[in-house]
Design an enzyme around this catalytic site. Structure first.
Site, mmCIF file in Angstrom:
data_model
loop_
_atom_site.group_PDB
_atom_site.id
_atom_site.type_symbol
_atom_site.label_atom_id
_atom_site.label_comp_id
_atom_site.label_asym_id
_atom_site.label_seq_id
_atom_site.Cartn_x
_atom_site.Cartn_y
_atom_site.Cartn_z
ATOM 1 N N HIS A 134 0.659 -1.120 0.150
ATOM 2 C CA HIS A 134 -0.020 -0.112 -0.142
ATOM 3 C C HIS A 134 1.060 1.066 -0.126
ATOM 4 O O HIS A 134 1.832 1.077 0.293
ATOM 5 C CB HIS A 134 -0.982 -0.076 1.209
ATOM 6 C CG HIS A 134 -0.189 0.390 2.637
ATOM 7 N ND1 HIS A 134 -0.968 0.867 3.482
ATOM 8 C CD2 HIS A 134 0.864 -0.237 2.952
ATOM 9 C CE1 HIS A 134 -0.076 0.868 4.514
ATOM 10 N NE2 HIS A 134 0.890 0.181 4.316
ATOM 11 N N CYS A 140 6.771 6.022 4.223
ATOM 12 C CA CYS A 140 5.542 5.142 3.860
ATOM 13 C C CYS A 140 4.542 6.057 2.736
ATOM 14 O O CYS A 140 3.495 5.472 2.099
ATOM 15 C CB CYS A 140 4.521 5.106 4.704
ATOM 16 S SG CYS A 140 5.308 4.038 6.376
ATOM 17 N N HIS A 158 4.982 0.244 -0.401
ATOM 18 C CA HIS A 158 5.615 -0.466 0.431
ATOM 19 C C HIS A 158 4.709 -1.676 0.802
ATOM 20 O O HIS A 158 3.458 -1.591 0.778
ATOM 21 C CB HIS A 158 6.377 0.236 1.651
ATOM 22 C CG HIS A 158 5.337 0.621 2.517
ATOM 23 N ND1 HIS A 158 4.415 1.906 2.272
ATOM 24 C CD2 HIS A 158 4.817 0.084 3.807
ATOM 25 C CE1 HIS A 158 3.933 2.029 3.274
ATOM 26 N NE2 HIS A 158 3.931 0.974 4.389
ATOM 27 N N HIS A 205 3.849 -5.003 3.704
ATOM 28 C CA HIS A 205 3.588 -5.833 4.889
ATOM 29 C C HIS A 205 3.344 -7.177 4.834
ATOM 30 O O HIS A 205 2.489 -7.452 4.192
ATOM 31 C CB HIS A 205 2.905 -4.943 6.028
ATOM 32 C CG HIS A 205 3.245 -3.568 6.150
ATOM 33 N ND1 HIS A 205 4.132 -2.950 6.970
ATOM 34 C CD2 HIS A 205 2.641 -2.430 5.757
ATOM 35 C CE1 HIS A 205 4.125 -1.917 7.126
ATOM 36 N NE2 HIS A 205 3.180 -1.602 6.248
ATOM 37 N N ASP A 210 -4.713 -10.834 0.011
ATOM 38 C CA ASP A 210 -3.260 -11.362 -0.008
ATOM 39 C C ASP A 210 -2.389 -11.244 -1.536
ATOM 40 O O ASP A 210 -3.148 -11.520 -2.609
ATOM 41 C CB ASP A 210 -3.302 -13.130 0.251
ATOM 42 C CG ASP A 210 -1.947 -13.547 0.493
ATOM 43 O OD1 ASP A 210 -1.052 -12.902 1.107
ATOM 44 O OD2 ASP A 210 -1.612 -14.725 0.155
ATOM 45 N N HIS A 211 -1.015 -10.770 -1.254
ATOM 46 C CA HIS A 211 -0.364 -10.567 -2.279
ATOM 47 C C HIS A 211 -1.001 -9.310 -3.347
ATOM 48 O O HIS A 211 -0.934 -9.749 -4.565
ATOM 49 C CB HIS A 211 0.134 -11.711 -3.169
ATOM 50 C CG HIS A 211 1.064 -12.591 -2.307
ATOM 51 N ND1 HIS A 211 0.620 -13.339 -1.185
ATOM 52 C CD2 HIS A 211 2.180 -12.593 -2.431
ATOM 53 C CE1 HIS A 211 1.847 -13.892 -0.712
ATOM 54 N NE2 HIS A 211 2.839 -13.323 -1.625
ATOM 55 N N GLU A 243 0.677 -5.057 12.026
ATOM 56 C CA GLU A 243 1.284 -4.437 10.728
ATOM 57 C C GLU A 243 2.729 -4.801 10.661
ATOM 58 O O GLU A 243 3.303 -5.195 9.572
ATOM 59 C CB GLU A 243 1.122 -2.989 10.652
ATOM 60 C CG GLU A 243 1.734 -2.279 9.307
ATOM 61 C CD GLU A 243 1.707 -0.889 9.426
ATOM 62 O OE1 GLU A 243 0.843 -0.270 8.304
ATOM 63 O OE2 GLU A 243 2.127 -0.301 10.315
#
Length: 150
Positions: free
Chosen positions: A17, A36, A42, A44, A82-83, A139
């Site tokens: 995100h 960020c 970037h 997580h 996810d991903h 996070e």
């Protein structure tokens, strides 16, 4: 008996995100979000805790079958997030009006799971006292956000 039980399922997902608000100028975004705000984003490795609560079903000895809870989380949340890049792939964050912070991610997951749990209860004629109690997202190892639907 009316004991209230809390059941938590933990899942993980990886997502990217960019913290950027359309409500701020580019300079303000850099000032507020720092690294960020990288224009490419970037990522997580999120750890998601989903906690439900309700009265124990003494016939089964369970609040809810953990397999059913796992399936709800997978189909409603993990498969979508996810991903993925939250700002590009998730409609809720796509227009930039809602910043893809972990706080807003908690609220988004809450809304989706609350609706799915209500549908599941109605479809399966389950214990109607089952409620979503808490969403917690790690996070990072040091940053955690909790939301209880307030």
């Amino acid at each position: 008996m009316s004991e209230i039980i809390y059941l938590t399922r933990i899942e993980t997902f990886s997502a990217a995100h960019r913290l950027h608000s359309v409500h701020y100028s580019d300079d303000e975004n850099v000032l507020i979000y720092g690294k960020c705000n990288n224009k490419y984003g970037h990522g997580h490795n999120y750890v998601l805790h989903v906690t439900i609560s309700g009265k124990l079903d003494y016939r089964s000895g369970m609040l809810m079958n953990i397999t059913d809870l796992k399936s709800l989380i997978k189909t409603e949340i993990i498969d979508e997030l996810d991903h993925k890049h939250l700002d590009m792939d998730v409609e809720y964050f796509r227009n930039g009006q809602i910043v893809s912070t972990t706080e807003n991610l908690c609220i988004y997951i809450w809304k989706k799971l609350e609706k799915a749990l209500n549908t599941f209860n109605n479809d399966k004629n389950q214990n109607q006292s089952i409620k979503l109690y808490e969403i917690k997202i790690h996070e990072t190892d040091k940053n955690t956000v909790t939301y209880r639907g307030e």
